[in-house]
Design a protein around this motif. Structure first.
Motif, PDB file in Angstrom:
ATOM      1  N   TYR A  92      -2.432   0.328 -10.101  1.00 14.32           N
ATOM      2  CA  TYR A  92      -1.620  -0.764  -9.221  1.00 14.32           C
ATOM      3  C   TYR A  92      -0.386  -1.234  -9.919  1.00 14.32           C
ATOM      4  O   TYR A  92       0.867  -1.273  -9.304  1.00 14.32           O
ATOM      5  N   LYS A  93      -0.691  -1.829 -11.153  1.00 17.82           N
ATOM      6  CA  LYS A  93       0.511  -2.172 -12.013  1.00 17.82           C
ATOM      7  C   LYS A  93       1.526  -1.278 -12.260  1.00 17.82           C
ATOM      8  O   LYS A  93       2.479  -1.491 -12.216  1.00 17.82           O
ATOM      9  N   SER A  94       1.154   0.081 -12.641  1.00 21.36           N
ATOM     10  CA  SER A  94       2.030   1.050 -12.705  1.00 21.36           C
ATOM     11  C   SER A  94       2.879   1.495 -11.557  1.00 21.36           C
ATOM     12  O   SER A  94       4.085   1.532 -11.760  1.00 21.36           O
ATOM     13  N   VAL A  95       2.247   1.366 -10.309  1.00 19.99           N
ATOM     14  CA  VAL A  95       2.902   1.626  -9.244  1.00 19.99           C
ATOM     15  C   VAL A  95       3.919   0.529  -8.897  1.00 19.99           C
ATOM     16  O   VAL A  95       5.115   0.845  -8.366  1.00 19.99           O
ATOM     17  N   ILE A  96       3.748  -0.753  -9.156  1.00 16.94           N
ATOM     18  CA  ILE A  96       4.542  -1.973  -8.713  1.00 16.94           C
ATOM     19  C   ILE A  96       5.857  -1.769  -9.874  1.00 16.94           C
ATOM     20  O   ILE A  96       6.755  -1.974  -9.494  1.00 16.94           O
ATOM     21  N   LYS A 101      11.132  -0.787 -10.641  1.00 16.39           N
ATOM     22  CA  LYS A 101      11.833  -0.391 -11.999  1.00 16.39           C
ATOM     23  C   LYS A 101      11.857  -1.390 -12.994  1.00 16.39           C
ATOM     24  O   LYS A 101      12.953  -1.596 -13.681  1.00 16.39           O
ATOM     25  N   SER A 102      10.913  -1.964 -13.232  1.00 16.28           N
ATOM     26  CA  SER A 102      10.812  -3.201 -14.297  1.00 16.28           C
ATOM     27  C   SER A 102      10.123  -2.423 -15.573  1.00 16.28           C
ATOM     28  O   SER A 102       9.532  -1.299 -15.406  1.00 16.28           O
ATOM     29  N   GLU A 103       9.996  -3.178 -16.459  1.00 19.06           N
ATOM     30  CA  GLU A 103       9.460  -2.621 -18.069  1.00 19.06           C
ATOM     31  C   GLU A 103       8.497  -3.681 -18.568  1.00 19.06           C
ATOM     32  O   GLU A 103       8.679  -4.210 -19.587  1.00 19.06           O
TER      33      GLU A 103
END
Length: 228
Positions: A92-96, A101-103
Motif C-alpha cells: 500500500y505504501k509503495s503504491v502511494i 512520486k514521493s521518496e
C-alpha cells in the motif's frame, strides 16, 4: 511454618506480587528486573486499560485457538495473519509513494533500525536471576520429597491427589485459560476489596493454623522437634 502456607493460592499470589513490587524489592532487584516487574504489575492491575485489554484479549484468543486447533495450525495462522498485515501495508505504501512520486522510503525503516541485540551483560543478569529461582525450586523439591517437614510433604501429597481429579475434568489448555482469567481478575478484585478479603482470610488462616498445630502435636516426632 511461614506466614503464607495456609493462605489460598490466589491471595498468596497477590501478597507476593505486592511484596515484590514494594520499595524493598526495588532496592534488591537489578534495573532490568525492576522494569519488567513494574510492567507486569501495571498489566495485571489494569493501570493502562487499553494495553492490558490488548494483552489479555490476544493471549486469551491464542489459548482458545489452541484449545480448538493444533499448535502448528495456530502458529501458522498467526504468522500468516501478521505477514498479511505487514505485506499489505508495505505494498500500500509503495503504491502511494509511486502515485504521489514521493521518496518516503521503507515504511518500517524506523523499526528495522532498532537495535534488538541482547548484550552479554543483560544475558548474564537474566541467567543469574533465573538460576536463583531454579536453585530455590530444586531445594524446595528435595525438601518436600525427602520429607524434611512431614506436614509440608503431606500437604503436597493432598494437593497432588486433588490435582488428579482436576486433571480428569480439565486439560492443560483449559487450566491455562483459567489461570489467565485469575491472573487478570484476582489482583484487581483484591486491591478493591482488600480490607474485607484480609479479614476473612485472617480468620481462615487462624483456623487452619490451629488445626495444623493439633495435627503436629499428635504426630510422633513432630512435637519433640517443635520443643527443641
Amino acid at each position: 511454618m511461614t506466614r503464607f502456607q495456609s493462605l489460598p493460592a490466589a491471595f498468596v499470589t497477590v501478597s507476593v506480587l505486592n511484596t515484590c513490587w514494594g520499595h524493598r524489592w526495588a532496592a534488591l532487584c537489578p534495573k532490568d528486573q525492576r522494569k519488567t516487574s513494574a510492567l507486569v504489575h501495571d498489566l495485571i492491575f489494569w493501570r493502562d486499560v487499553k494495553k492490558t485489554g490488548f494483552v489479555f484479549g490476544t493471549t486469551l484468543i491464542v489459548l482458545l485457538s489452541l484449545a480448538a486447533f493444533s499448535v502448528i495450525s495456530v502458529v501458522s495462522y498467526l504468522i500468516l495473519a501478521l505477514l498479511s498485515v505487514t505485506i499489505g501495508f508495505r505494498v500500500y505504501k509503495s503504491v502511494i509513494q509511486a502515485v504521489q512520486k514521493s521518496e518516503e522510503g521503507h515504511p518500517f525503516k524506523a523499526y528495522l533500525d532498532v537495535d534488538i541485540t541482547l548484550s552479554s551483560e543483560a544475558f548474564h543478569n537474566y541467567m543469574n536471576a533465573a538460576m536463583v529461582h531454579i536453585n530455590r525450586a530444586l531445594k524446595l523439591v528435595i525438601r518436600l520429597f525427602l520429607v524434611e517437614d512431614l506436614v509440608d510433604s503431606l500437604k503436597l501429597a493432598v494437593f497432588m491427589w486433588l490435582m488428579t481429579y482436576v486433571g480428569a475434568v480439565f486439560n492443560g489448555i483449559t487450566l491455562l485459560i483459567l489461570a489467565e482469567l485469575l491472573v487478570f481478575s484476582v489482583p484487581i478484585v483484591y486491591e478493591k476489596y482488600k480490607t474485607q478479603i484480609d479479614h476473612y482470610v485472617g480468620i481462615a488462616r487462624d483456623q487452619t493454623k490451629s488445626i495444623i498445630e493439633k495435627i503436629q502435636a499428635k504426630l510422633p516426632g513432630l512435637a519433640k522437634k517443635k520443643a527443641e
